[in-house]
Design a protein around this motif. Sequence first.
Motif, short mmCIF file in Angstrom:
data_model
loop_
_atom_site.label_atom_id
_atom_site.label_comp_id
_atom_site.label_asym_id
_atom_site.label_seq_id
_atom_site.Cartn_x
_atom_site.Cartn_y
_atom_site.Cartn_z
N MET A 100 -28.08 48.26 41.77
CA MET A 100 -27.48 48.21 43.11
C MET A 100 -26.73 46.89 43.32
SD MET A 100 -28.14 51.14 44.24
CE MET A 100 -27.34 50.89 45.81
N TYR A 101 -27.28 45.81 42.73
CA TYR A 101 -26.59 44.52 42.85
C TYR A 101 -25.20 44.59 42.23
CZ TYR A 101 -25.22 39.79 41.57
OH TYR A 101 -24.52 38.64 41.38
N PHE A 102 -25.15 45.12 40.99
CA PHE A 102 -23.86 45.20 40.31
C PHE A 102 -22.92 46.19 41.00
CE2 PHE A 102 -26.44 43.50 36.75
CZ PHE A 102 -25.66 42.39 36.46
N LEU A 103 -23.47 47.24 41.59
CA LEU A 103 -22.64 48.21 42.29
C LEU A 103 -22.00 47.58 43.53
CD1 LEU A 103 -21.57 51.07 42.56
CD2 LEU A 103 -23.66 51.69 43.79
N VAL A 104 -22.79 46.82 44.30
CA VAL A 104 -22.25 46.15 45.49
C VAL A 104 -21.22 45.11 45.08
CG1 VAL A 104 -22.81 44.67 47.44
CG2 VAL A 104 -24.32 46.57 46.86
N TYR A 105 -21.52 44.37 44.01
CA TYR A 105 -20.58 43.36 43.52
C TYR A 105 -19.25 44.00 43.14
CZ TYR A 105 -18.48 39.84 40.47
OH TYR A 105 -17.61 38.96 39.88
N CYS A 106 -19.31 45.09 42.37
CA CYS A 106 -18.09 45.79 41.94
C CYS A 106 -17.34 46.37 43.15
CB CYS A 106 -18.43 46.89 40.95
SG CYS A 106 -19.04 46.30 39.37
N ALA A 107 -18.10 46.85 44.13
CA ALA A 107 -17.46 47.42 45.32
C ALA A 107 -16.65 46.36 46.06
CB ALA A 107 -18.53 48.02 46.23
N MET A 108 -17.22 45.16 46.19
CA MET A 108 -16.51 44.09 46.88
C MET A 108 -15.27 43.68 46.10
SD MET A 108 -18.32 43.72 49.57
CE MET A 108 -17.78 42.18 50.30
N ARG A 109 -15.35 43.70 44.76
CA ARG A 109 -14.18 43.35 43.95
C ARG A 109 -13.10 44.41 44.07
NH1 ARG A 109 -14.38 39.64 39.81
NH2 ARG A 109 -12.16 40.16 39.72
N VAL A 110 -13.50 45.68 44.07
CA VAL A 110 -12.52 46.76 44.15
C VAL A 110 -11.80 46.75 45.49
CG1 VAL A 110 -12.27 49.28 44.26
CG2 VAL A 110 -13.68 48.24 42.48
N MET A 111 -12.54 46.42 46.56
CA MET A 111 -11.94 46.45 47.89
C MET A 111 -10.95 45.31 48.10
SD MET A 111 -14.86 47.80 50.52
CE MET A 111 -15.97 46.45 50.22
N GLY A 112 -10.92 44.32 47.20
CA GLY A 112 -9.93 43.27 47.31
C GLY A 112 -10.53 41.95 47.70
N LYS A 113 -9.79 40.85 47.37
CA LYS A 113 -10.28 39.51 47.65
C LYS A 113 -10.33 39.20 49.13
CE LYS A 113 -8.86 37.46 43.26
NZ LYS A 113 -8.06 36.42 42.59
N ARG A 114 -9.64 39.99 49.94
CA ARG A 114 -9.67 39.75 51.38
C ARG A 114 -11.09 39.88 51.91
NH1 ARG A 114 -7.30 43.31 56.15
NH2 ARG A 114 -8.09 44.93 54.80
N GLU A 115 -11.92 40.69 51.28
CA GLU A 115 -13.29 40.85 51.72
C GLU A 115 -14.08 39.55 51.58
OE1 GLU A 115 -14.22 43.68 53.04
OE2 GLU A 115 -12.28 44.57 52.65
N ILE A 116 -13.75 38.74 50.58
CA ILE A 116 -14.51 37.53 50.31
C ILE A 116 -14.18 36.44 51.34
CG2 ILE A 116 -14.98 35.75 48.57
CD1 ILE A 116 -14.11 37.78 46.47
N GLY A 117 -12.94 36.42 51.82
CA GLY A 117 -12.51 35.40 52.76
C GLY A 117 -12.84 35.79 54.19
N LYS A 118 -11.86 35.63 55.07
CA LYS A 118 -12.05 35.97 56.47
C LYS A 118 -12.03 37.49 56.65
CE LYS A 118 -12.07 31.70 57.88
NZ LYS A 118 -13.24 31.07 58.49
N LEU A 119 -13.09 38.02 57.25
CA LEU A 119 -13.22 39.46 57.40
C LEU A 119 -12.64 39.92 58.73
CD1 LEU A 119 -16.89 40.01 56.15
CD2 LEU A 119 -14.78 40.25 54.85
#
Length: 237
Positions: free
Chosen positions: A1-20
Amino acid sequence: MYFLVYCAMRVMGKREIGKLSMFDLVVSIMLAEMAAFVIEDIDKPLSHGIAPMLTLIIVQIGMAFIGLKSRRLRLMIDGKPTVLISKGVLHRDEMRKQRYNLDDLLQQLREQNVDSIGEVDFAILETTGKLTVFPKDENTSNGSSSSGSDSEGVSSGKSKTEKNQIDGFPNIKYEGLPLPLIMDGKVQDQNLEIIQKTRFWLKNQIQQNGIMDFKDVFICSIDHNGKIYVSPKDDKK
């Protein structure tokens, strides 16, 4: 599940990591909840968590692609930036709509090294909650800076602490300002004590700006140069 969530955040784009944005924040929270749902109950098959997570990812990516083509959809999902200050004038109606108070505004101005609302040409509240500030032209707003540099040359023998103090306000240092003196019609007496001034002096200051009573002032502040900024409650002023 950890790797799945990590991959999901990467797939959705770097914008998710910054200001949401609001939409991005909701997607991120839902992904975390779905992952926790499976982790907490090991008797449930992983498919009970993976299937809805993949569905949510597909929906988010699909909405992102559609948003690239449609600005109307982007505005519906993310909202639009709000102008809070233009030409040094506060737009209080917009602040009320965004439930954005004076303390929030002053804090974000200080974070961007802005001393006074009067020094701001435009301030825009972005959809992420960040305040973008465009200061006024230095050629027009720094008229007093030249005299400040001259005085610094004359007082070169003074200590560093004394150089940071403000003329006319010997007990105030640059780091402590700007100070709000009136907020929402209420006098900030503790700040008046800091600059060693009285309500009588403050009333004279606002009267010079055409305001007769404290309750008619939305905000009054003083910057490190001793300059007073006053914004009345009456939008017509």
